[in-house]
Design an enzyme around this catalytic site. Structure first.
Site, short mmCIF file in Angstrom:
data_model
loop_
_atom_site.label_atom_id
_atom_site.label_comp_id
_atom_site.label_asym_id
_atom_site.label_seq_id
_atom_site.Cartn_x
_atom_site.Cartn_y
_atom_site.Cartn_z
CB SER A 136 -0.29 0.23 1.42
OG SER A 136 -2.17 0.96 0.85
CG ASP A 146 -6.20 -2.81 -3.91
OD1 ASP A 146 -7.35 -2.33 -3.37
OD2 ASP A 146 -5.67 -2.67 -3.81
CG HIS A 198 -5.49 -2.72 -0.65
ND1 HIS A 198 -5.08 -1.84 -1.75
CD2 HIS A 198 -4.78 -1.57 0.99
CE1 HIS A 198 -3.53 -1.03 -1.23
NE2 HIS A 198 -3.86 -0.91 0.22
#
Length: 892
Positions: free
Chosen positions: A749, A827, A859
């Site tokens: 991330s 995602d 994600h």
């Protein structure tokens, strides 16, 4: 750099309560450290080269104990007083946990004895509250709505994720599998001694029901969300009613943009608000013996919000997934408050449901407001309240909204005008508090409203960072002054028209540390003794502790938990017991119960007595070596903290490949005195294979104050790698076994984003970057997050350009085997488009890369096989391109 007394500045932040002083465990400097010019040249250490199958077996061996640790984590505690004066127990405490081989979360309870044998440690037994019932789901069987909510909440377990409880009736309500269930324990029905079989709340709804809540004013009633509308159901009569009609369940999302009672994506992901409706805590009695129940809710219109389409054959029956996703600089959902009044008779039957709207449009009453960050009701139910933010998230308001401000929804213009005219001019919103900052406002959960003792005043405790740069508690009294604005006279109100004067503002806490108010941390207020309990970082930015102080006469802040550990606490409603889940770098988490007492004339100075253990520490993990915490003074003037995992079989005269594990973004702190052997066990695995592993919290991370966190305002990606490189160079000056010619970086991330930034900005330092789910183009990310930190793209073009790696692909190295990208194809947060557009620019620039796609993942990686593959790929890529002898040959 000189090293004082021949010792390194390394600390494990282990402190002893008995000595009353702070004791740091220091690590002796390795032989050859220092700045000697004639020390021998060190030889590189090469990690052993394993096959894929060998690495797979190695990972399986290291995970045996890991799975057991994950299964032992009680949470969501709730205390209920026992009322039997002659019984042996004072309280029953409920909680969610997994037990033994069962990997499913369910409800347990433990009995708290009135007295204990102080010569022995009491271990409370876990007793299942629920009998076994069929509600289990594998990950792939969740509905789309559940999958997305679990992503927003970062839930990785199956079973019961949350529960609601009504103290007066002893009613529990929870969602499990595809159903909503209820039971009774405590209250007038007494306490069970045997597991209870849950009662299914029957329904006519064809799809999944979400976000169930008990009505606090009448626990026979519950509400839930079905297909983006609010429904209610009576647990006794089984009457069910849909009370909002804004969503039409059309197949074409573009034609069905409205929802009621649902928090939209940005509010869930960026503000941690997961619900969009709130029961009033009190019912209004009717002359006929019935009552009026009220629900405040938000209604969203997302017709101007962009729709993102994700297509994948892995979606099985859903060949394409579509989402409303407001990209930075584009339109957010249009939002308003509405209210539903449910009129019921004395027998509990529904007489009428009245849908109400604000007497004037939301954007007129709340000018400049973009986000409803929090909402609820005052204790008496006289006012609803809400915490509101502007789009830049630099201006906050707390407002009171009277139910009288709502009128029945009426299509006829003349009838509607008559309803508007029936609302007195004196009924307006009331702004009881506001604040502004030039950095940003971090939304939290601390807002405690006291029962009103004067009609024209309201008292509350709120936490603010804006005043000092550190989040602290303030007790505020606002005067509920009638507005100057007269609706009947026409014209539009000015924002200042609704502002109430502050009568008194008392600073409860202060200093260069913060009160915690997110991710489960809150405050507990003992109104009888005028005390407030809170979690904070007063003793160390690396440890969370429970504190108490007086809010009536603020002074000494008393710590209630032991230093040398980081704690996550929960207090009983009477503030006579607390539970702490605590750990440190060396010891896995324990859960212990403590009893609080104090002299009547000195209530702040609490005596904490250990009462019982709920979960004992599992003890040291086999083959686990905890990291050492270090700190250094950065050239920016801040002290930065890091963790160092040394190779397990460290050999003198060798220098080792180094992996920098990174997050580096806001609202996260990786370096602290908590046990890392569960969530970050892979870092220990890397160290066991012969890597040095380093973790550093750069400027921008949390729990260090707003100035520290706000250092990258308008310039994400431009300062973080400087801090990380400075930390690496500091460590290399202290330890000669760190090979700065063989440094890899990995994160997910924001950590994936910074891994790309590191390779792009400092390819001279970082040999390999492994970037998971990275943001590559900030204009592709959402409004709430991106504009908070980077501002509007129209007003910060340079910052958006310099912070977007996709726009600078030509700066990546031209050698192969240096860049690996990992991304879940589904995602819904950092869309796969971020990776695909970076790949397009890399191809255009003629730059090499490696790519690993996870077709079933969003994600977060949740499918166990995907998680295993990710860890295998990480180890194998580092081995082949950084740590082994073959990696060195590739460089040549």
């Amino acid at each position: 750099m000189k090293i004082p007394s021949g010792r390194c500045n390394m600390a494990a932040a282990m402190e002893t309560e008995q000595l009353g002083v702070e004791i740091f465990e220091t690590a002796e400097c390795e032989e050859g450290n220092g700045e000697s010019q004639d020390r021998p040249k060190l030889e590189p250490f090469y990690v052993e080269r394993y096959s894929w199958s060998q690495l797979k077996k190695l990972l399986a061996d290291t995970r045996k104990y890991h799975g057991y640790m994950m299964a032992k984590a009680p949470h969501d505690f709730m205390f209920v007083k026992r009322t039997d004066p002659d019984g042996p127990h004072s309280d029953r405490v409920y909680y969610l946990a997994m037990s033994g081989e069962n990997r499913e979360n369910t409800l347990f309870y433990s009995e708290i004895p009135k007295t204990i044998n102080r010569a022995a440690v009491l271990m409370l037994s876990w007793k299942p509250l629920l009998d076994l019932f069929q509600a289990t789901l594998d990950y792939g069987m969740y509905s789309r709505e559940e999958e997305l909510l679990r992503e927003r909440k970062r839930i990785g377990t199956v079973g019961i994720a949350a529960y609601d409880y009504h103290p007066g009736s002893g009613t529990f309500l929870f969602q499990a599998g595809s159903g909503i269930y209820h039971i009774k324990d405590g209250g007038p029905h007494g306490f069970t001694q045997q597991p209870l079989r849950p009662n299914l709340v029957e329904t006519s709804c064809p799809n999944i029901r979400m976000d169930p809540k008990l009505c606090p004013a009448d626990p026979d009633w519950i509400a839930f969300i079905h297909s983006n509308d609010i429904w209610i159901s009576n647990l006794v009569t089984r009457e069910e009613r849909r009370i909002t009609y804004v969503h039409n369940e059309l197949a074409n999302m573009e034609e069905d943009p409205r929802s009621a009672g649902v928090a939209t994506f940005v509010l869930q992901e960026e503000f941690d608000r997961y619900s969009g409706y709130w029961w009033c805590p009190q019912a209004e009695r009717t002359p006929s013996g019935g009552k009026i129940l009220r629900i405040l809710y938000e209604e969203n219109d997302e017709s101007e919000v962009e729709i993102i389409h994700v297509t994948s054959p892995m979606l099985e029956t859903r060949r394409a997934d579509s989402f409303r996703y407001p990209k930075t600089g584009t339109a957010n959902p249009k939002v308003t408050f509405k209210m539903s009044e449910i009129v019921v008779d004395a027998a509990g039957g529904i007489i009428d449901v009245i849908d109400k709207e604000l007497v004037q449009p939301f954007e007129i009453l709340f000018e400049g407001v973009e986000y409803i960050a929090r909402a609820g009701w005052t204790p008496e139910g006289k006012h609803a309240w809400s915490i509101l933010l502007d789009r830049s998230q630099t201006h906050l308001q707390i407002v009171l909204i009277s139910p009288e401000l709502f009128i029945p929804v009426e299509d006829d213009a003349m009838d509607r005008q008559r309803l508007i005219e029936s609302v007195p001019d004196s009924v307006t919103p009331l702004i009881i508090y506001e604040e502004t900052t030039d950095i940003w406002i971090n939304i939290h959960d601390i807002f405690h409203v006291f029962p009103q003792t004067h009609e024209d005043e309201i008292e509350f405790i709120f936490a603010s960072e804006c005043k000092t740069g550190f989040r602290h508690l303030y007790k505020i009294t606002s005067i509920l002054k009638e507005s100057k604005y007269k609706r009947s006279s026409g014209g539009l109100p000015a924002p200042s028209d609704f502002k109430c004067p502050i009568k008194e503002e008392i600073t409860i806490t202060s200093g260069e540390w913060e009160v915690l108010g997110r991710h489960g941390s809150n405050i507990w207020v003992d109104e009888a003794r005028k005390l407030v309990y809170f979690e904070g970082t007063k003793d160390s930015p690396l440890e969370h502790h429970l504190y108490v102080t007086s809010y009536a006469n603020p002074g000494e802040v008393v710590r209630l938990t032991d230093r040398g550990y980081s704690h996550s606490c929960c207090l009983s409603r009477h503030c006579d017991f607390f539970i702490s889940k605590y750990s440190n770098q060396k010891n896995p988490h324990c859960v212990s119960l403590y009893k609080l007492s104090s002299p009547e004339d000195d209530p702040v100075h609490k005596t904490k007595e250990f009462w019982a253990t709920i979960l004992d520490s599992a003890g040291p993990l086999p083959d686990y070596t905890p990291p050492e915490i270090f700190s250094f003074e950065s050239t920016t003037g801040f002290t930065l903290y890091g963790m160092l995992y040394k190779p397990h079989d460290l050999q003198p005269g060798k220098k080792y490949p180094t992996v920098l594990f990174i997050y580096g973004g806001p609202q996260v702190q990786l370096v602290n005195n908590r046990f890392k052997g569960v969530k970050y066990f892979r870092l220990n695995t890397l160290a066991s294979l012969g890597y040095v592993v380093v973790v550093i919290d750069n400027r921008g991370s949390c729990h260090r104050g707003l100035k520290f966190e706000g250092a990258f305002k308008y310039k994400m990606g431009q300062i973080e790698i400087d801090d990380q490189v400075e930390g690496l160079q500091y460590l290399a000056s202290q330890y000669d076994f760190i090979d700065l010619d063989r440094v890899g970086i990995h994160g997910w991330s924001y950590g994936g984003y910074l891994s790309l930034m590191a390779l792009m900005q400092r390819s001279d330092i970082f040999r390999v970057a492994i970037a998971g789910a990275p943001v590559t183009l900030w204009i592709f990310y959402d409004t709430g997050y991106t504009e908070r930190y980077m501002g509007h793209p129209d007003q910060n073009e340079q910052g958006y350009y310099l912070g977007s790696v996709a726009m600078q692909a030509e700066k990546f190295p031209s050698e192969p085997n240096r860049l690996l990208l990992l991304h879940g194809f589904l995602d819904e947060n950092v869309h796969f488009a971020h990776t695909s557009i970076l790949l397009s620019f890399l191809v255009r620039a003629g730059k090499p890369y490696d790519l690993q796609i996870y077709p079933q993942e969003r994600h977060s990686i949740r499918v166990p096989e995907s998680g295993e593959h990710y860890e295998l790929h990480l180890l194998h890529y580092l081995q082949e391109n950084l740590g082994s002898r073959i990696a060195a040959l590739k460089v040549i």
